[in-house]
Design a protein around this motif. Sequence first.
Motif, PDB file in Angstrom:
ATOM      1  N   LYS A  84       0.834  -1.222   0.000  1.00 23.87           N
ATOM      2  CA  LYS A  84       0.000   0.000   0.000  1.00 23.87           C
ATOM      3  C   LYS A  84       0.856   1.254   0.000  1.00 23.87           C
ATOM      4  CE  LYS A  84      -4.243  -1.502   2.237  1.00 23.87           C
ATOM      5  NZ  LYS A  84      -3.888  -2.877   2.513  1.00 23.87           N
ATOM      6  N   SER A  85       1.878   1.265   0.876  1.00 27.40           N
ATOM      7  CA  SER A  85       2.727   2.463   1.001  1.00 27.40           C
ATOM      8  C   SER A  85       3.404   2.812  -0.307  1.00 27.40           C
ATOM      9  CB  SER A  85       3.809   2.247   2.067  1.00 27.40           C
ATOM     10  OG  SER A  85       3.189   1.958   3.295  1.00 27.40           O
ATOM     11  N   VAL A  86       3.943   1.788  -0.983  1.00 26.31           N
ATOM     12  CA  VAL A  86       4.675   2.041  -2.227  1.00 26.31           C
ATOM     13  C   VAL A  86       3.716   2.505  -3.320  1.00 26.31           C
ATOM     14  CG1 VAL A  86       6.348   1.093  -3.850  1.00 26.31           C
ATOM     15  CG2 VAL A  86       6.255   0.198  -1.552  1.00 26.31           C
ATOM     16  N   VAL A  87       2.537   1.882  -3.396  1.00 24.47           N
ATOM     17  CA  VAL A  87       1.547   2.287  -4.398  1.00 24.47           C
ATOM     18  C   VAL A  87       1.130   3.736  -4.138  1.00 24.47           C
ATOM     19  CG1 VAL A  87      -0.786   1.874  -5.292  1.00 24.47           C
ATOM     20  CG2 VAL A  87       0.725  -0.059  -4.864  1.00 24.47           C
ATOM     21  N   CYS A  88       0.939   4.080  -2.853  1.00 28.06           N
ATOM     22  CA  CYS A  88       0.556   5.455  -2.484  1.00 28.06           C
ATOM     23  C   CYS A  88       1.580   6.458  -3.003  1.00 28.06           C
ATOM     24  CB  CYS A  88       0.474   5.610  -0.968  1.00 28.06           C
ATOM     25  SG  CYS A  88      -0.924   4.766  -0.244  1.00 28.06           S
ATOM     26  N   GLU A  89       2.861   6.141  -2.753  1.00 29.37           N
ATOM     27  CA  GLU A  89       3.919   7.093  -3.094  1.00 29.37           C
ATOM     28  C   GLU A  89       4.135   7.205  -4.610  1.00 29.37           C
ATOM     29  OE1 GLU A  89       7.368   5.752  -0.959  1.00 29.37           O
ATOM     30  OE2 GLU A  89       6.246   5.773   0.919  1.00 29.37           O
ATOM     31  N   GLU A  90       4.035   6.083  -5.300  1.00 31.47           N
ATOM     32  CA  GLU A  90       4.517   6.041  -6.681  1.00 31.47           C
ATOM     33  C   GLU A  90       3.436   6.156  -7.762  1.00 31.47           C
ATOM     34  OE1 GLU A  90       7.877   5.244  -7.496  1.00 31.47           O
ATOM     35  OE2 GLU A  90       8.512   5.149  -5.416  1.00 31.47           O
ATOM     36  N   VAL A  91       2.264   5.596  -7.504  1.00 32.28           N
ATOM     37  CA  VAL A  91       1.386   5.277  -8.635  1.00 32.28           C
ATOM     38  C   VAL A  91       0.046   6.002  -8.663  1.00 32.28           C
ATOM     39  CG1 VAL A  91       0.488   3.326  -9.987  1.00 32.28           C
ATOM     40  CG2 VAL A  91       2.417   2.956  -8.519  1.00 32.28           C
ATOM     41  N   ILE A  92      -0.390   6.562  -7.542  1.00 30.75           N
ATOM     42  CA  ILE A  92      -1.758   7.106  -7.484  1.00 30.75           C
ATOM     43  C   ILE A  92      -2.083   8.090  -8.612  1.00 30.75           C
ATOM     44  CG2 ILE A  92      -3.271   8.623  -6.107  1.00 30.75           C
ATOM     45  CD1 ILE A  92      -2.683   6.861  -3.715  1.00 30.75           C
ATOM     46  N   PRO A  93      -1.218   9.061  -8.938  1.00 28.12           N
ATOM     47  CA  PRO A  93      -1.577   9.982 -10.036  1.00 28.12           C
ATOM     48  C   PRO A  93      -1.850   9.273 -11.371  1.00 28.12           C
ATOM     49  CG  PRO A  93       0.261  10.862  -8.780  1.00 28.12           C
ATOM     50  CD  PRO A  93       0.048   9.454  -8.297  1.00 28.12           C
ATOM     51  N   VAL A  94      -1.081   8.203 -11.657  1.00 26.98           N
ATOM     52  CA  VAL A  94      -1.302   7.467 -12.910  1.00 26.98           C
ATOM     53  C   VAL A  94      -2.632   6.712 -12.845  1.00 26.98           C
ATOM     54  CG1 VAL A  94      -0.295   5.890 -14.601  1.00 26.98           C
ATOM     55  CG2 VAL A  94       1.205   7.141 -13.077  1.00 26.98           C
ATOM     56  N   LEU A  95      -2.930   6.116 -11.688  1.00 25.43           N
ATOM     57  CA  LEU A  95      -4.207   5.409 -11.528  1.00 25.43           C
ATOM     58  C   LEU A  95      -5.382   6.370 -11.710  1.00 25.43           C
ATOM     59  CD1 LEU A  95      -3.456   3.085  -8.454  1.00 25.43           C
ATOM     60  CD2 LEU A  95      -3.727   2.372 -10.840  1.00 25.43           C
ATOM     61  N   VAL A  96      -5.244   7.575 -11.173  1.00 23.09           N
ATOM     62  CA  VAL A  96      -6.316   8.578 -11.308  1.00 23.09           C
ATOM     63  C   VAL A  96      -6.523   8.927 -12.784  1.00 23.09           C
ATOM     64  CG1 VAL A  96      -7.006  10.967 -10.784  1.00 23.09           C
ATOM     65  CG2 VAL A  96      -6.093   9.502  -8.967  1.00 23.09           C
ATOM     66  N   SER A  97      -5.433   9.052 -13.533  1.00 19.51           N
ATOM     67  CA  SER A  97      -5.579   9.372 -14.965  1.00 19.51           C
ATOM     68  C   SER A  97      -6.296   8.239 -15.708  1.00 19.51           C
ATOM     69  CB  SER A  97      -4.215   9.667 -15.604  1.00 19.51           C
ATOM     70  OG  SER A  97      -3.458   8.475 -15.704  1.00 19.51           O
ATOM     71  N   LEU A  98      -6.133   6.986 -15.232  1.00 19.38           N
ATOM     72  CA  LEU A  98      -6.773   5.839 -15.892  1.00 19.38           C
ATOM     73  C   LEU A  98      -8.266   5.725 -15.566  1.00 19.38           C
ATOM     74  CD1 LEU A  98      -4.082   3.009 -15.563  1.00 19.38           C
ATOM     75  CD2 LEU A  98      -4.641   4.362 -17.573  1.00 19.38           C
ATOM     76  N   LEU A  99      -8.745   6.497 -14.603  1.00 23.49           N
ATOM     77  CA  LEU A  99     -10.182   6.480 -14.292  1.00 23.49           C
ATOM     78  C   LEU A  99     -10.993   6.975 -15.489  1.00 23.49           C
ATOM     79  CD1 LEU A  99     -10.185   7.940 -10.647  1.00 23.49           C
ATOM     80  CD2 LEU A  99     -10.246   5.533 -11.336  1.00 23.49           C
ATOM     81  N   GLU A 100     -10.325   7.745 -16.361  1.00 27.86           N
ATOM     82  CA  GLU A 100     -11.012   8.263 -17.547  1.00 27.86           C
ATOM     83  C   GLU A 100     -10.566   7.550 -18.829  1.00 27.86           C
ATOM     84  OE1 GLU A 100     -12.340  12.576 -16.955  1.00 27.86           O
ATOM     85  OE2 GLU A 100     -10.287  12.587 -16.193  1.00 27.86           O
ATOM     86  N   ASP A 101      -9.984   6.369 -18.651  1.00 25.21           N
ATOM     87  CA  ASP A 101      -9.550   5.572 -19.802  1.00 25.21           C
ATOM     88  C   ASP A 101     -10.763   5.212 -20.665  1.00 25.21           C
ATOM     89  OD1 ASP A 101      -6.822   3.839 -20.404  1.00 25.21           O
ATOM     90  OD2 ASP A 101      -8.611   2.831 -21.168  1.00 25.21           O
ATOM     91  N   THR A 102     -10.522   5.005 -21.953  1.00 23.76           N
ATOM     92  CA  THR A 102     -11.634   4.677 -22.860  1.00 23.76           C
ATOM     93  C   THR A 102     -12.099   3.235 -22.680  1.00 23.76           C
ATOM     94  OG1 THR A 102      -9.973   4.165 -24.527  1.00 23.76           O
ATOM     95  CG2 THR A 102     -10.993   6.348 -24.644  1.00 23.76           C
ATOM     96  N   ASP A 103     -11.279   2.400 -22.054  1.00 21.68           N
ATOM     97  CA  ASP A 103     -11.624   0.993 -21.887  1.00 21.68           C
ATOM     98  C   ASP A 103     -12.221   0.738 -20.491  1.00 21.68           C
ATOM     99  OD1 ASP A 103     -10.886  -1.906 -21.009  1.00 21.68           O
ATOM    100  OD2 ASP A 103     -10.679  -1.937 -23.188  1.00 21.68           O
ATOM    101  N   PRO A 104     -13.449   0.194 -20.406  1.00 20.80           N
ATOM    102  CA  PRO A 104     -14.092  -0.033 -19.101  1.00 20.80           C
ATOM    103  C   PRO A 104     -13.320  -0.976 -18.184  1.00 20.80           C
ATOM    104  CG  PRO A 104     -15.659  -0.397 -20.906  1.00 20.80           C
ATOM    105  CD  PRO A 104     -14.315  -0.215 -21.521  1.00 20.80           C
ATOM    106  N   GLU A 105     -12.623  -1.964 -18.782  1.00 18.12           N
ATOM    107  CA  GLU A 105     -11.830  -2.905 -17.965  1.00 18.12           C
ATOM    108  C   GLU A 105     -10.672  -2.171 -17.278  1.00 18.12           C
ATOM    109  OE1 GLU A 105     -12.461  -6.010 -17.248  1.00 18.12           O
ATOM    110  OE2 GLU A 105     -14.130  -6.282 -18.626  1.00 18.12           O
ATOM    111  N   VAL A 106     -10.043  -1.259 -18.014  1.00 28.14           N
ATOM    112  CA  VAL A 106      -8.938  -0.470 -17.449  1.00 28.14           C
ATOM    113  C   VAL A 106      -9.480   0.400 -16.313  1.00 28.14           C
ATOM    114  CG1 VAL A 106      -7.173   1.284 -17.919  1.00 28.14           C
ATOM    115  CG2 VAL A 106      -7.632  -0.488 -19.615  1.00 28.14           C
ATOM    116  N   GLN A 107     -10.613   1.054 -16.557  1.00 35.15           N
ATOM    117  CA  GLN A 107     -11.247   1.883 -15.514  1.00 35.15           C
ATOM    118  C   GLN A 107     -11.507   1.062 -14.252  1.00 35.15           C
ATOM    119  OE1 GLN A 107     -14.849   3.391 -17.305  1.00 35.15           O
ATOM    120  NE2 GLN A 107     -13.859   5.241 -18.025  1.00 35.15           N
ATOM    121  N   ALA A 108     -12.076  -0.136 -14.438  1.00 34.42           N
ATOM    122  CA  ALA A 108     -12.429  -0.978 -13.288  1.00 34.42           C
ATOM    123  C   ALA A 108     -11.182  -1.416 -12.509  1.00 34.42           C
ATOM    124  CB  ALA A 108     -13.214  -2.202 -13.763  1.00 34.42           C
TER     125      ALA A 108
END
Length: 201
Positions: A84-108
């Motif tokens: 959790k700690s590493v994901v928090c520090e490194e990846v959250i901004p990229v995950l947030v950008s994928l919330l608007e991905d065109t593919d529903p599987e990626v969003q999920a």
Amino acid sequence: PIGAVGILRAGLIPLLVFKLKTESDGIQELILDTLSNCLRVEASEALATGAINILKEKLTQSSAVIRSKAALVLLEIGTHPEGKSVVCEEVIPVLVSLLEDTDPEVQASATGALMFATIKPQGRFSALGAEAIPPLLKLVAEETGKARLSAIKTLTMLAELPEGRKTLLDHTDTFQQCLNDPCEAVRKAAKIAISVINWKP
């Protein structure tokens, strides 16, 4: 599960992570599936081999399948306390950008990974800083969206921060609509979200 334990015991995780850099898309998909199953059991070896940085790169691949599967692996990493700690520090901004991905599987997949990352307070602050609320609200409003339940749960955690609660107070109607959802889990999650948003200290 026995196969996953066998792979872990054989010390193959570093090799699989390394292969993600060089293999063709089809093989990468198989590796990501394998990692996802193995990391359900144990994540420390993958973290030690720098898997997070490689997975982060995979989140921006042109292949939607690889983006989705990479987010699923991060979701599995995020279920472990050290992950959790590493994901928090490194990846959250990229995950947030994928919330608007065109593919529903990626969003999920991205919403699921974000949900686990925001269990930790630092993850919540990071998600707020990355402006996760607007795209998450959009996912909640999509009545047939695969990401809906994870989006409601993530917003509930963001509502535990004063800043998040303040923003979400203007959007309780989005959650009210979910109270009539055919899925019981969605109805239950929406009810909890509304009570957290309306809570007064």
